[in-house]
Design a protein around this motif. Structure first.
Motif, short mmCIF file in Angstrom:
data_model
loop_
_atom_site.label_atom_id
_atom_site.label_comp_id
_atom_site.label_asym_id
_atom_site.label_seq_id
_atom_site.Cartn_x
_atom_site.Cartn_y
_atom_site.Cartn_z
N ALA A 94 -29.17 -52.83 17.88
CA ALA A 94 -30.82 -52.83 18.34
C ALA A 94 -31.09 -54.07 17.60
O ALA A 94 -32.53 -54.32 16.95
CB ALA A 94 -31.92 -51.92 17.77
N GLN A 104 -33.31 -49.86 23.73
CA GLN A 104 -31.83 -50.01 23.07
C GLN A 104 -31.44 -48.99 21.77
O GLN A 104 -31.94 -47.79 22.36
CB GLN A 104 -32.24 -51.33 21.82
CG GLN A 104 -32.79 -52.84 22.25
CD GLN A 104 -32.51 -53.70 21.48
OE1 GLN A 104 -32.70 -54.00 20.49
NE2 GLN A 104 -32.00 -55.10 21.51
N ALA A 160 -35.47 -47.48 19.57
CA ALA A 160 -33.77 -47.50 19.68
C ALA A 160 -33.41 -46.27 19.47
O ALA A 160 -34.28 -45.31 18.49
CB ALA A 160 -33.22 -47.94 18.31
N THR A 165 -29.65 -47.74 18.45
CA THR A 165 -29.04 -47.96 17.20
C THR A 165 -28.48 -48.59 17.01
O THR A 165 -28.64 -49.24 15.31
CB THR A 165 -30.00 -46.62 16.35
OG1 THR A 165 -28.59 -45.71 16.73
CG2 THR A 165 -30.59 -45.79 16.32
#
Length: 421
Positions: free
Chosen positions: A287, A282, A337, A284
């Motif tokens: 996330a 994902q 992330a 940041t």
């Protein structure tokens, strides 16, 4: 090689029932379903013993075409309802120069390039199956929220099937995606919100307009289409799975689908118990799965103020959160992330070093691989599969502004010294 014509061949299916992914409650097949009574995604279940007798690896190897060649593993009962747009088996592309630069073997980093599919993304898999089953169940009008690629896939396959489609997307969805959706036959609306806000419009409009909600995991069949990524990957790698799969995760349908595929392949004896680490990637700026993983939670909370350059993984809340997290944990994987700067840098690096143009979401997987390699969560000896979920040609690119005036003397010495920006 034998070409697969859906009109010419029988299409046996081995569906027995549908099952609530949370409670295990059974639901009748061949009926229209959305979520289960518990409000959770439904999973399609098969008579795997009968399936195993009906097809072999050898028979499969003799077929051409894309994901429809896995017909025994899919729920469409009648050949006339298959919806095709020239699907292909997407290639596995090693990144040998970058692997060596990172201290790994030349065959240790492999990209599965889903951008080669119709509509240019892996969304073609899930939406082809969902539209085919909608056709089989007699639906006429489909609707969904999208960050771009899913809406394009639904529009294309719905038009191919002669069905009406309506799509809602965040206002900042790339213009090329919005125009693509419209050109392929859907009525498309920009919404001043995120994809979950678009989803609320779809859900609240069902009674008033009469469409069927094809949102991620709110019907059972997009998972079955995405499952073909796992079937295809296993076949391409000689029925030996990689050590790790880095998957760009928004709604997570593909990660869930691949995990289901591996389970079914083991049940019919085509692979063993070994599984890749399933790694949910994902950004940041959005996330929720990473946060839930780190906190040991089974469900992910709504992510506030979601933002990232990788719009496809800008999903603040996923209805299949617990299924994503189960697959990650059961596989010994993790959720990770990466920030937008790392995503942009990864896209540029892979393009310039390997000649492969990744979409931002695909680039996020390379950034995540670099980060995981650095912190030791994967090793240089691990064979890692990165999913590029769409062609990079759909996304904004850096300007290229060098020009030559052919009426003036040309400075070839300067050209010789020039390097790509």
């Amino acid at each position: 090689m034998t070409s697969v014509s859906p009109e010419a061949e029988p299409r046996p299916t081995f569906v027995t029932h549908l099952e609530c992914s949370m409670t295990g409650e059974r639901y009748e097949a061949d009926r229209l379903h959305g979520l289960s009574k518990a409000g959770k995604p439904l999973l399609v279940r098969y008579d795997l013993a009968a399936l195993a007798k009906a097809v072999s690896k050898k028979a499969l190897a003799e077929r051409t075409g894309g994901f429809w060649r896995y017909r025994e593993f899919l729920p469409v009962r009648h050949a006339k309802n298959v919806v095709e747009l020239g699907e292909v088996m997407t290639p596995l592309i090693p990144l040998p120069r970058l692997a060596r630069a990172l201290g790994a073997g030349a065959d240790r980093i492999i990209v599965k390039d889903e951008g080669r599919l119709p509509t240019g993304s892996f969304k073609a898999r899930g939406l082809a199956l969902a539209v085919a089953m909608a056709k089989e169940l007699g639906l006429q009008h489909l609707a969904m929220p999208t960050n771009g690629n899913a809406g394009a896939a639904m529009a294309a396959y719905a038009s191919r099937a002669g069905m009406r489609s309506t799509v809602f997307c965040p206002a900042d969805t790339p213009d090329v995606n919005v125009r693509e959706i419209a050109l392929q036959g859907a009525t498309v609306y920009r919404v001043n919100g995120l994809i979950n806000d678009c989803g609320k419009i779809v859900a609240s409009g069902k009674e008033a307009v009469g469409w069927f909600d094809l949102s991620t995991l709110k019907e059972p069949y997009r998972i079955e289409g995405k499952k073909t990524m796992g079937l295809e990957l296993a076949e391409q790698m000689g029925w030996e799975l990689p050590d790790a799969i880095f998957y760009p995760t928004g709604g997570g349908t593909g990660l869930i689908g691949m995990w289901k595929a591996f389970e079914e392949l083991e049940a019919i004896g085509w692979i063993g118990a070994k599984r890749p680490k399933m790694i949910a990637v994902q950004a940041t700026g959005c996330a929720p799965i990473v946060k839930a993983y780190q906190e040991g939670s089974e469900h992910a909370e709504l992510w506030p103020n979601a933002h990232t350059v990788a719009a496809g993984i800008r999903v603040p809340v996923a209805i299949g959160d617990f299924l994503i997290l189960r697959a990650v944990r059961e596989s010994g994987g993790f959720a990770i992330a990466v920030d937008d700067d790392a995503i942009v840098a990864a896209q540029e690096t892979v393009a310039k070093e390997e000649g492969l143009l990744l979409c931002p979401e695909g680039a996020a997987t390379f950034a995540a691989y670099q980060q995981a390699l650095k912190d030791g969560r994967v090793g240089p000896q691990d064979r890692c599969l990165l999913f590029n979920c769409a062609t990079g040609l759909k996304y904004p690119m850096p300007p290229a502004e060098l020009a030559i005036d052919r009426h003036q003397p040309i400075d070839y010495a300067a050209i010789a010294r020039a390097k790509a920006p």
